[in-house]
Design an enzyme around this catalytic site. Structure first.
Site, PDB file in Angstrom:
ATOM      1  N   SER A  67     -11.066 -68.775  55.157  1.00 25.00           N
ATOM      2  CA  SER A  67      -9.997 -68.174  54.352  1.00 25.00           C
ATOM      3  C   SER A  67      -8.703 -68.959  54.451  1.00 25.00           C
ATOM      4  O   SER A  67      -7.696 -68.568  53.861  1.00 25.00           O
ATOM      5  CB  SER A  67      -9.759 -66.741  54.817  1.00 25.00           C
ATOM      6  OG  SER A  67      -9.249 -66.725  56.140  1.00 25.00           O
ATOM      7  N   THR A 207      -6.912 -65.261  55.243  1.00 26.23           N
ATOM      8  CA  THR A 207      -5.490 -65.627  55.407  1.00 26.23           C
ATOM      9  C   THR A 207      -5.074 -65.446  56.861  1.00 26.23           C
ATOM     10  O   THR A 207      -5.597 -64.585  57.560  1.00 26.23           O
ATOM     11  CB  THR A 207      -4.573 -64.746  54.519  1.00 26.23           C
ATOM     12  OG1 THR A 207      -5.018 -64.822  53.183  1.00 26.23           O
ATOM     13  CG2 THR A 207      -3.113 -65.135  54.606  1.00 26.23           C
ATOM     14  N   THR A 225      -3.100 -69.703  53.571  1.00 22.63           N
ATOM     15  CA  THR A 225      -4.359 -69.159  53.039  1.00 22.63           C
ATOM     16  C   THR A 225      -5.007 -70.112  52.046  1.00 22.63           C
ATOM     17  O   THR A 225      -4.328 -70.962  51.460  1.00 22.63           O
ATOM     18  CB  THR A 225      -4.083 -67.829  52.304  1.00 22.63           C
ATOM     19  OG1 THR A 225      -5.317 -67.204  51.944  1.00 22.63           O
ATOM     20  CG2 THR A 225      -3.266 -68.037  51.041  1.00 22.63           C
ATOM     21  N   ARG A 235      -4.387 -69.955  40.173  1.00 17.78           N
ATOM     22  CA  ARG A 235      -3.978 -68.607  40.606  1.00 17.78           C
ATOM     23  C   ARG A 235      -3.164 -68.702  41.903  1.00 17.78           C
ATOM     24  O   ARG A 235      -3.560 -69.396  42.837  1.00 17.78           O
ATOM     25  CB  ARG A 235      -5.217 -67.735  40.836  1.00 17.78           C
ATOM     26  CG  ARG A 235      -4.938 -66.324  41.370  1.00 17.78           C
ATOM     27  CD  ARG A 235      -5.044 -66.262  42.880  1.00 17.78           C
ATOM     28  NE  ARG A 235      -4.924 -64.891  43.390  1.00 17.78           N
ATOM     29  CZ  ARG A 235      -4.781 -64.589  44.674  1.00 17.78           C
ATOM     30  NH1 ARG A 235      -4.752 -65.528  45.577  1.00 17.78           N
ATOM     31  NH2 ARG A 235      -4.675 -63.344  45.060  1.00 17.78           N
ATOM     32  N   VAL A 236      -2.055 -68.017  41.945  1.00 15.07           N
ATOM     33  CA  VAL A 236      -1.237 -67.988  43.151  1.00 15.07           C
ATOM     34  C   VAL A 236      -1.220 -66.558  43.671  1.00 15.07           C
ATOM     35  O   VAL A 236      -0.991 -65.616  42.907  1.00 15.07           O
ATOM     36  CB  VAL A 236       0.203 -68.469  42.842  1.00 15.07           C
ATOM     37  CG1 VAL A 236       1.104 -68.279  44.054  1.00 15.07           C
ATOM     38  CG2 VAL A 236       0.180 -69.936  42.420  1.00 15.07           C
ATOM     39  N   GLY A 237      -1.486 -66.408  44.960  1.00 15.34           N
ATOM     40  CA  GLY A 237      -1.483 -65.070  45.557  1.00 15.34           C
ATOM     41  C   GLY A 237      -0.118 -64.725  46.123  1.00 15.34           C
ATOM     42  O   GLY A 237       0.910 -65.315  45.753  1.00 15.34           O
ATOM     43  N   ASP A 238      -0.114 -63.784  47.043  1.00 17.60           N
ATOM     44  CA  ASP A 238       1.146 -63.324  47.636  1.00 17.60           C
ATOM     45  C   ASP A 238       1.638 -64.231  48.767  1.00 17.60           C
ATOM     46  O   ASP A 238       2.835 -64.271  49.054  1.00 17.60           O
ATOM     47  CB  ASP A 238       0.984 -61.902  48.181  1.00 17.60           C
ATOM     48  CG  ASP A 238      -0.124 -61.812  49.229  1.00 17.60           C
ATOM     49  OD1 ASP A 238      -1.112 -62.569  49.122  1.00 17.60           O
ATOM     50  OD2 ASP A 238      -0.003 -61.002  50.155  1.00 17.60           O
ATOM     51  N   THR A 258      -1.911 -59.850  54.628  1.00 24.01           N
ATOM     52  CA  THR A 258      -3.188 -60.456  54.236  1.00 24.01           C
ATOM     53  C   THR A 258      -3.919 -59.441  53.361  1.00 24.01           C
ATOM     54  O   THR A 258      -3.646 -58.250  53.435  1.00 24.01           O
ATOM     55  CB  THR A 258      -4.071 -60.801  55.453  1.00 24.01           C
ATOM     56  OG1 THR A 258      -4.375 -59.597  56.162  1.00 24.01           O
ATOM     57  CG2 THR A 258      -3.380 -61.763  56.409  1.00 24.01           C
ATOM     58  N   GLY A 259      -4.868 -59.931  52.592  1.00 24.48           N
ATOM     59  CA  GLY A 259      -5.611 -59.025  51.715  1.00 24.48           C
ATOM     60  C   GLY A 259      -5.268 -59.300  50.263  1.00 24.48           C
ATOM     61  O   GLY A 259      -4.714 -60.352  49.942  1.00 24.48           O
ATOM     62  N   GLY A 261      -3.670 -60.086  47.280  1.00 24.99           N
ATOM     63  CA  GLY A 261      -2.287 -60.467  47.036  1.00 24.99           C
ATOM     64  C   GLY A 261      -1.675 -59.852  45.794  1.00 24.99           C
ATOM     65  O   GLY A 261      -0.465 -59.600  45.745  1.00 24.99           O
TER      66      GLY A 261
HETATM   67  N1  ASP Z   1      -3.504 -62.537  50.408  1.00 29.48           N
HETATM   68  C1  ASP Z   1      -4.319 -63.650  50.012  1.00 29.48           C
HETATM   69  C2  ASP Z   1      -4.155 -63.881  48.540  1.00 29.48           C
HETATM   70  O1  ASP Z   1      -4.099 -62.920  47.791  1.00 29.48           O
HETATM   71  C3  ASP Z   1      -5.763 -63.489  50.246  1.00 29.48           C
HETATM   72  C4  ASP Z   1      -6.221 -62.979  51.535  1.00 29.48           C
HETATM   73  O2  ASP Z   1      -5.456 -62.510  52.360  1.00 29.48           O
HETATM   74  O3  ASP Z   1      -7.407 -63.065  51.761  1.00 29.48           O
HETATM   75  O4  ASP Z   1      -4.186 -65.026  48.137  1.00 29.48           O
END
Ligand code: ASP
Length: 361
Positions: A67, A207, A225, A235-238, A258-259, A261
């Protein structure tokens, strides 16, 4: 009489010092080693940002952490794209990179954006060129393990007739999809194939976020991450969004996430948590408040909420800390495993249970 700026900053530094409990590092559950290394840097008197970056570099270079960094699960084209952000409390500065390819240590590049540019965030091609200009070498970040998982994901994309362009042709002998996979990857052992099927059908989140406080009351944080597996390229996450995946205000505290985003970006989770703590909420309640906002975005519809999870981490300037997740744990086959996070407050790193909003049955 009003205090001048110099007196004010002396006053706040003294408050921070008197409230400081010593060195504390927290991170997501994959960060036991990261917390340990960060604590070693703090013990030697190192800077809090040096500490957390040294910590998460372990995950960025670990091919078994799928991850983060090298070995991360790729986007839908089979290319690993990395996001990272850093915040340095003492100087109140921030840097981040998003959709960065071919560079193993996005956290270090995020730090360079902070220190060697007049910008805060660089993305894609520009981020890569910036990294190369500062001496980073390009390398292929896709390990064989992640490549096989990506191929299995492609083979699982089927039309309503059960046909996939990425598995046996129509003229191949009839066999079950699982037997087809076996034939496609004869060299791959059972357990790797089972893992690949699991991540292909239920993309995992991962992450690492790591937050540190030192004995002087200084704080920093990092989140790094490879983002959601099989994402659309670009794609851009959080994680690289300052205020969502990471926020630090060393007069108050730090938070990371994490998780999924997408849910965090909509609630600007890390900044909201720090503001909650500024207004007096303890770290656990500050995290749970954001999880309630996420739940409210779905009108508390547990069926839709059950499709994802998200975890917040908070460290207050006085050393109090907590982590809270939307769901109590992850379903792994029959059992639900309790969500944990990593802590090091001077000895060995340990895992502690996360608080949660909803219990996964
Ligand atoms: N938070 C991360 C994202 O959305 C992904 C993750 O934590 O697994 O890119």
């Amino acid at each position: 009489m009003a205090l001048g700026p110099a007196l004010l900053s002396m006053a706040s530094a003294a408050q921070v010092r008197s409230g400081s409990p010593g060195n504390v590092v927290i991170s997501s559950a994959n960060g036991l080693r990261a917390c340990q290394r960060a604590m070693e840097v703090l013990r030697q008197g190192g800077d809090t940002l040096d500490a957390v970056i040294a910590g998460v570099n372990i995950n960025e270079e670990d091919p078994e952490d799928n991850s983060v960094g090298y070995g991360g699960l790729p986007n839908e084209d089979g290319v690993v794209e990395l996001d990272a952000s850093v915040m340095h409390g003492p100087t109140r500065r921030a840097g981040s990179v998003a959709a960065l390819r071919n560079i193993k240590y996005p956290s270090r590049v995020a730090r360079l954006v902070m220190e060697r540019s007049d910008h805060i965030m660089l993305v894609g091609e520009g981020a890569l060129r910036f990294a190369k200009a500062h001496g980073f070498q390009e390398e292929n970040l896709l390990t064989d393990k992640s490549r096989i998982a990506w191929l299995v994901w492609k083979a699982n994309l089927r039309d309503s007739e059960g046909h996939s362009n990425w598995s046996d042709g129509l003229d191949a002998p009839v066999s079950k999809p699982s037997a087809q996979l076996r034939q496609m990857f004869p060299e791959v052992d059972e357990s790797l194939l089972a893992w690949a099927v699991e991540v292909a059908t239920r993309p995992p989140t991962g992450t690492i976020t790591c937050l540190a406080l030192n004995a002087k009351g200084e704080m920093s944080g990092v989140t790094t991450t490879s983002g959601l597996a099989w994402k659309i390229p670009g794609r851009v996450g959080d994680s690289p969004i300052i205020g969502a995946g990471l926020y630090v205000d060393q007069e108050v505290g730090a938070a990371g996430s994490t998780g999924r985003g997408e849910e965090n970006i909509r609630t600007v989770g890390a900044h909201t948590i720090v503001e909650n703590m500024r207004h007096g909420m303890p770290p656990k309640e500050a995290c749970l408040d954001v999880l309630k906002r996420i739940s409210r975005n779905y009108d508390q519809d547990l069926t839709r909420l059950a499709r994802f999870d998200i975890v917040f981490y908070a460290l207050r300037k006085d050393g109090a800390y907590a982590s809270a997740s939307l769901w109590s744990g992850r379903r792994q086959r029959e059992a639900v495993s309790t969500r944990k996070f990593a802590v090091n407050d001077g000895g060995e790193s340990r895992l502690e249970d996360c608080a949660f909003l909803y219990e996964r049955k």
